[in-house]
Design an enzyme around this catalytic site. Structure first.
Site, short mmCIF file in Angstrom:
data_model
loop_
_atom_site.label_atom_id
_atom_site.label_comp_id
_atom_site.label_asym_id
_atom_site.label_seq_id
_atom_site.Cartn_x
_atom_site.Cartn_y
_atom_site.Cartn_z
CG ASP A 1 -7.14 2.59 2.02
OD1 ASP A 1 -6.64 3.42 1.22
OD2 ASP A 1 -7.25 1.37 1.77
CG HIS B 1 -2.10 0.85 1.16
ND1 HIS B 1 -2.82 1.25 2.27
CD2 HIS B 1 -2.72 1.42 0.08
CE1 HIS B 1 -3.83 2.00 1.90
NE2 HIS B 1 -3.81 2.11 0.57
CG HIS C 1 -11.32 3.26 0.80
ND1 HIS C 1 -11.74 2.39 -0.21
CD2 HIS C 1 -10.00 3.50 0.54
CE1 HIS C 1 -10.75 2.12 -1.02
NE2 HIS C 1 -9.65 2.78 -0.58
CG HIS D 1 -5.25 5.71 -1.69
ND1 HIS D 1 -4.63 4.63 -1.11
CD2 HIS D 1 -4.26 6.40 -2.36
CE1 HIS D 1 -3.34 4.63 -1.41
NE2 HIS D 1 -3.10 5.71 -2.17
#
Length: 256
Positions: free
Chosen positions: A153, A149, A228, A230
Site C-alpha cells: 500500500d 497482503h 490509499h 494498493h
C-alpha cells in the site's frame, strides 16, 4: 680632193634641252635609288622629320605592341575567370561541408532524442509521486482473504494522482471486487502491474500508457479501511500471480 660641208647646220644642244635632260636624269637616278645614296644632309634630315608612322617597321612594332596588350588582357581575363571559378568551387565546397555538418548534428540530435525517448519509455517510477509504503508485502492479518497482503500500500490522500509505473497496455479497467475500482496494465517487459481502491478510472482497455501517465485517482473503494493505493506486481493479469512489488520496482531503478 676637195670636201664640201653637207647641207644644213650641226648645232650644239640648246640650254633648255640640256636642262630638261638633266632633270630627267635626276629623276632616273632617284627612281633607281642612287639619289638616296647621294642625298644631301638636308634631304636626310627632312626624311627623319617625317612621321614614324609612315614606315613599315614602325607599323610592325605598333601591331606587335597592340597584340601584346590584347594578349595581356586575355591573360588577365583568364586569371579572373580561373580565380572566380576557384572561389565559386571553394564556396560550394564550404557550403557542402556546412550542410553535411548540419546534417550530422541534426542526425546526432535525433539519435539522442530517440535514445532519450527509448530510455524514458523503458523507465519506471512510483505510482504516486513522493509517496511511501504504508503496508508491506505479505503482511499477515484478517483484512485479507488469503491471510496476507498480496501487494503493498502506498500512502495517498483521497483524490491523489495515480500514474502508470511504466510503459504498457491496459488489460483491465473497472470493478475488481475486493480491490474496488482497479486497473491492470501489461508492461512492455511482459510483466503486469495492478492499481486498486481507486475513486475514479481514467483509462480504457487496450489503451497504451507511458511512464508517469495519469491513469486514475486514489480513493477507498472495495475492501479498504481508508484512502490509499494498493499496488501489485504480477506475472499474469490474474490474482494469485503476485511477486514482491518492492523488489520489482527496485530492480527497475525506482528508489522506494
Amino acid at each position: 680632193m676637195a670636201f664640201t660641208r653637207a647641207t644644213g647646220k650641226h648645232r650644239a644642244p640648246s640650254r633648255t634641252v640640256r636642262r630638261t635632260a638633266g632633270i630627267a636624269g635626276v629623276a632616273t637616278l632617284a627612281t633607281t635609288g642612287v639619289i638616296g645614296t647621294l642625298a644631301s644632309p638636308a634631304l636626310a634630315a627632312d626624311t627623319d622629320n617625317r612621321s614614324v608612322e609612315d614606315t613599315g617597321l614602325t607599323r610592325v612594332i605598333t601591331e606587335d605592341s597592340l597584340a601584346d596588350r590584347l594578349n595581356a588582357q586575355a591573360d588577365a581575363q583568364d586569371r579572373e575567370a580561373f580565380e572566380a571559378a576557384a572561389k565559386a568551387k571553394a564556396q560550394a565546397e564550404a557550403k557542402r561541408k556546412a550542410e553535411a555538418r548540419a546534417k550530422e548534428i541534426r542526425q546526432a540530435k535525433e539519435r539522442a532524442a530517440r535514445e532519450a525517448e527509448r530510455r524514458r519509455l523503458a523507465s519506471f517510477q512510483l505510482p504516486v509521486d513522493g509517496s511511501y509504503v504504508s503496508t508491506g508485502y505479505k503482511t499477515g492479518g484478517s483484512l485479507w482473504s488469503s491471510g496476507s497482503h498480496s501487494g503493498i500500500d502506498f500512502h495517498a490522500a483521497y483524490g491523489s494522482n495515480v500514474v502508470s509505473v511504466g510503459s504498457g497496455t491496459v488489460v483491465e479497467a473497472g470493478w475488481g471486487g475486493a480491490y474496488g475500482n482497479n486497473i491492470v496494465i501489461r508492461m512492455h517487459d511482459g510483466t503486469y502491474t495492478q492499481y486498486g481502491h481507486l475513486s475514479s478510472i481514467d483509462v480504457y482497455v487496450g489503451q497504451s500508457v507511458e511512464p508517469g501517465q495519469h491513469i486514475g485517482v486514489s480513493g477507498s473503494t472495495g475492501n479498504s479501511t481508508g484512502p490509499h493505493l494498493h499496488f501489485e506486481a504480477r506475472t499474469s493479469p490474474d490474482y494469485g500471480s503476485d511477486i514482491n512489488p518492492l523488489s520489482y520496482l527496485r530492480a527497475r531503478g525506482v528508489n522506494v
